[in-house]
Design an enzyme around this catalytic site. Structure first.
Site, PDB file in Angstrom:
ATOM      1  N   LYS A 218      27.188  68.218 -34.166  1.00 44.82           N
ATOM      2  CA  LYS A 218      28.329  68.415 -33.046  1.00 44.82           C
ATOM      3  C   LYS A 218      29.247  69.121 -33.738  1.00 44.82           C
ATOM      4  CE  LYS A 218      27.389  63.531 -31.514  1.00 44.82           C
ATOM      5  NZ  LYS A 218      27.858  62.500 -31.295  1.00 44.82           N
ATOM      6  N   GLY A 219      29.963  70.027 -32.690  1.00 42.97           N
ATOM      7  CA  GLY A 219      31.099  70.902 -33.278  1.00 42.97           C
ATOM      8  C   GLY A 219      32.290  70.290 -32.686  1.00 42.97           C
TER       9      GLY A 219
ATOM     10  N   GLY B  62      35.151  72.249 -32.864  1.00 49.17           N
ATOM     11  CA  GLY B  62      36.085  73.402 -32.843  1.00 49.17           C
ATOM     12  C   GLY B  62      36.743  73.706 -31.287  1.00 49.17           C
ATOM     13  N   GLU B  63      35.792  73.225 -30.223  1.00 46.50           N
ATOM     14  CA  GLU B  63      36.272  73.613 -28.813  1.00 46.50           C
ATOM     15  C   GLU B  63      37.475  72.782 -28.497  1.00 46.50           C
ATOM     16  OE1 GLU B  63      33.055  72.500 -30.046  1.00 46.50           O
ATOM     17  OE2 GLU B  63      31.843  74.589 -29.724  1.00 46.50           O
TER      18      GLU B  63
END
Length: 56
Positions: A19-20, A22-23
């Site tokens: 999972k990222g 950054g968004e």
């Protein structure tokens, strides 16, 4: 800044189960830029992407 790894795979997001985050940090950037343009020019921008030709 500290990185915390959470051992929770999510294979519905992508094949690696990663999972990222950054968004999440850039969610309000478009609205902030649009408001800055409004305060500088008096013209409200309501569509993305914000381009120079939107001011003509």
């Amino acid at each position: 800044m500290e990185t915390i790894l959470i051992p929770d795979d999510d294979h519905q997001v992508n094949p690696l189960g990663l999972k990222g985050l950054g968004e999440l940090g850039i969610i309000g950037v478009n609205a902030a830029i649009a408001n800055a343009i409004f305060h500088a020019t008096g013209q409200r921008i309501r569509r993305l992407p914000i381009r120079l030709d939107a001011f003509v």
